[in-house]
Design a protein around this motif. Sequence first.
Motif, PDB file in Angstrom:
ATOM      1  N   ASP A  85     102.710 -37.275 -11.652  1.00 51.37           N
ATOM      2  CA  ASP A  85     103.945 -38.046 -11.446  1.00 51.37           C
ATOM      3  C   ASP A  85     104.334 -38.862 -12.668  1.00 51.37           C
ATOM      4  N   GLU A  86     103.489 -38.805 -13.680  1.00 46.84           N
ATOM      5  CA  GLU A  86     103.642 -39.706 -14.805  1.00 46.84           C
ATOM      6  C   GLU A  86     104.440 -39.037 -15.932  1.00 46.84           C
ATOM      7  N   PHE A 130      97.438 -30.149  -4.987  1.00 45.84           N
ATOM      8  CA  PHE A 130      97.556 -29.946  -6.428  1.00 45.84           C
ATOM      9  C   PHE A 130      98.677 -30.706  -7.122  1.00 45.84           C
ATOM     10  N   ALA A 131      99.721 -31.097  -6.380  1.00 44.36           N
ATOM     11  CA  ALA A 131     100.880 -31.736  -7.011  1.00 44.36           C
ATOM     12  C   ALA A 131     100.519 -32.915  -7.921  1.00 44.36           C
ATOM     13  N   ALA A 173     100.779 -30.203 -14.726  1.00 43.13           N
ATOM     14  CA  ALA A 173     101.667 -30.486 -15.851  1.00 43.13           C
ATOM     15  C   ALA A 173     102.989 -29.768 -15.608  1.00 43.13           C
ATOM     16  N   TRP A 174     104.096 -30.476 -15.867  1.00 43.25           N
ATOM     17  CA  TRP A 174     105.425 -29.917 -15.583  1.00 43.25           C
ATOM     18  C   TRP A 174     106.191 -29.588 -16.849  1.00 43.25           C
ATOM     19  N   TRP A 224      95.791 -32.120 -14.557  1.00 42.66           N
ATOM     20  CA  TRP A 224      96.064 -33.371 -15.265  1.00 42.66           C
ATOM     21  C   TRP A 224      95.040 -34.447 -14.932  1.00 42.66           C
ATOM     22  N   GLU A 225      93.845 -34.325 -15.489  1.00 42.28           N
ATOM     23  CA  GLU A 225      92.756 -35.256 -15.207  1.00 42.28           C
ATOM     24  C   GLU A 225      92.939 -36.544 -16.005  1.00 42.28           C
ATOM     25  N   LYS A 226      92.525 -37.660 -15.394  1.00 44.00           N
ATOM     26  CA  LYS A 226      92.643 -38.953 -16.092  1.00 44.00           C
ATOM     27  C   LYS A 226      91.512 -39.104 -17.104  1.00 44.00           C
TER      28      LYS A 226
END
Lengths: 476, 476
Positions: free
Chosen positions: A101-102, B89-90, B94-95, B145-147
């Motif tokens: 979402d970022e 998964f959302a 990555a978009w 998208w892992e932190k």
Amino acid sequence: MKKEFVQEITGMNDDFAQWYTDVVTKAELVDYSSVRGSMIIRPYGYALWENIKSELDKRIKETGHENVYMPLFIPESLLQKEKDHIEGFAPEVAWVTHGGDEKLTERLCVRPTSEVLFGEHFKNIIHSYRDLPKLYNQWANVVRWEKTTRPFLRTLEFLWQEGHTCHETDEDAHEETVKMLKVYAEICEKVLAIPVIMGQKTEKEKFAGAKYTYTIESLMHDGKALQSGTSHHLGDGFAKAFGIQFLDREGKQQYVQQTSWGFTTRIIGAMIMVHGDDRGLVVPPMVAPTQLMIVPIAQHKEGVLDYAYDLKNRLSKSIRVGIDASDKKPGWKFNEYEMKGIPLRLEVGPRDIEQGQVILARRDTGEKITVPVEGIEEKVRSILLDIQESLLQKAKDHREEKTSIAQNLLEFKETITQHAGFIKAMWCGDQACEDQIKEETGATSRCMPFEQEKVGESCVCCGKEAEQLVYWAKAY
Amino acid sequence: MKKEFVQEITGMNDDFAQWYTDVVTKAELVDYSSVRGSMIIRPYGYALWENIKSELDKRIKETGHENVYMPLFIPESLLQKEKDHIEGFAPEVAWVTHGGDEKLTERLCVRPTSEVLFGEHFKNIIHSYRDLPKLYNQWANVVRWEKTTRPFLRTLEFLWQEGHTCHETDEDAHEETVKMLKVYAEICEKVLAIPVIMGQKTEKEKFAGAKYTYTIESLMHDGKALQSGTSHHLGDGFAKAFGIQFLDREGKQQYVQQTSWGFTTRIIGAMIMVHGDDRGLVVPPMVAPTQLMIVPIAQHKEGVLDYAYDLKNRLSKSIRVGIDASDKKPGWKFNEYEMKGIPLRLEVGPRDIEQGQVILARRDTGEKITVPVEGIEEKVRSILLDIQESLLQKAKDHREEKTSIAQNLLEFKETITQHAGFIKAMWCGDQACEDQIKEETGATSRCMPFEQEKVGESCVCCGKEAEQLVYWAKAY
């Protein structure tokens, strides 16, 4: 999938583009998906790619290269470090702007090629001439935002290998550039039976960021050319942009000299368009996932299937062999495997067994011969070799037929209209002439061949004195 | 790169996380890049992956699966078709929002996994029970998208294979799920010498969109667990979302039953943390890019190098062998190849040559033995086999030592604090208990093992009657 009737495809001389689409789908190489411009590579198509990849990977390793893997994403600022490179690629990259979402503080592009990632890494690991040469390769997917796409030939995403190397001297980098172009030429000619012209791209057509680009160019059945692999001498442009320096043998800091070179799934499109015919695909034996398909005749009769499976076991020791013992009619099977371009078909029925013989049918010529089952391994092997060689010869003859010489623009235009193919013509070296030729004829300069000859005295466009032979063609 | 001194690494018992980072960088498995959370897999790391991949790919093909390749991008609307799946998964995709300069009308996510792409394709190609089973696999890169990320263990992008299959019945899909989990277990135990516990994930821990998930769990040197491969029975959830139907043997329309299963570059992290020691990496012979490294001693003396190269040629017929004839000191070379975990070192100097012997040094035990050069091939082969087996046994013993039983929450907490490792404890099946255990102890349920035993009567958390044995651990 398994339709119980003969699949018709468009004639290649009626509508070549439609023929191509029919072949790639009906031979089950690809399927479309809801992702615009991307393709699904189906098992038969992927098995072809695996065979090509394995032949190429072997040669890449034999020439001293090591495989590595770089990230898929490139931060925008990194892509911008080499000016010509970003100018060339910026219009055709996909941008990632959000993770979950970022919103990202910096956009990431999906790699269209990996020069900048290698550049950054090379800076970290190269310090001295003892670290050179660095000979790296990676197998990866890349993305280029193409407007119009066709399976294998031009897709948003494709698979390839990209070689990236660093050297002490300009000469070393030059040698590498030539060496890898020759590896590509060997894969095309020896493995895929596709004859190629080796040469240099013009300034206009070279890779964004390269000092010069070498290319192999092949000619399709319809007379259009296809760039089949490229090898770039990058000079020290990326080295300067990324600060890739080393302490040389005299103790001085120098920039490395680099190369990069790539070979893609596009070559499967070339294979289709060079060897295919009105019955579908024709696959060269060296890359064929199945080199020989056994079709039992009257397989319900006692002993036929056992015999056919025995044959399969025997042959599978030396070649890639399949058997279709399904309850479909032999005629259906013949069509299916002709569509898929399987090089050889072996038919065996009760009478053949009685007489100690089998029938072999060649996909390329359609020829059918009856041969004794004794010594079948040797016979099959020699026919497969012959098919491989014949395909290359046939493609060479076809290219020969479709190659013309033009002395002036009028001749150029007439020739290319009546007789699509390569045009050999002299060029003065001026980009204005190159542009004009493209505009008036639709043909682009394919390459300045390594094997130069003087087919005339003057530039085919402006008429000024010209030393340079160029191959021109309309191209994919 | 080639520093002329001994590289120190942090002790594994001093700071295991730092030890890990030291090993992956100093053994030259990976390098960092400016792409957050992504890694560069360097030649040594990639060669390891190629060996693992080749062993797994062989087994995937032997069990009847075919390789294919799906697009990298997934349109947002396609990802949303299966509700549980998108929910899972959302948050971690990555978009892509722009192609070149153009804003896309629909966002594309970079595949975190490919169920939905396979779903769409399966609908196109499956019509009848004759089209089943469909047994597909792809080797690909995926992005999550892992932190927080660590090389191999958790990276934004990783490499893996993902199997996707369709079956006629629930039972067929179940068998497939088990079969592929067992293939993963075999790769871990036989190839990587990593012992695993096979079992089922709890509802809480299962794959988003699956009916149930099977897993193999391994235990690292520091007592933390690592999920090492998963195999999912998808039921007909995706089939219903995508309309994947077939005409069954009775002529009725049915939804297919599906599975998916994945194995990733993460396993390299497991290999490091299971076998490594204070001197660096320890690589099991079956996947070692170099199984034996020859270090000539006093190589400037006449005949030594020739002799060493002869040995290399002899040995290279049966194993993967390297030689370091650089001008670095032998001690430096010893350290270097110990850091890289090369299973065996062979030293040979003038006196050895005279006496017809060589010295073999084992990486795993440090043991050095002098052996006759005659019959060296057989000797080396048997030591490599022994190393492979010893590593597995040692890891099994370690896991045994670090596995405890707990009867109640207090015991659980005390045990896990004093003695990191697996905790075997009964569970009532209530997710509230699972949540509470995690909150109070930091441990998660790793799996409900296939091999059940009754280590107690009541739930380790709530004390109610419990039938289910669960392995718990803190995990990577």
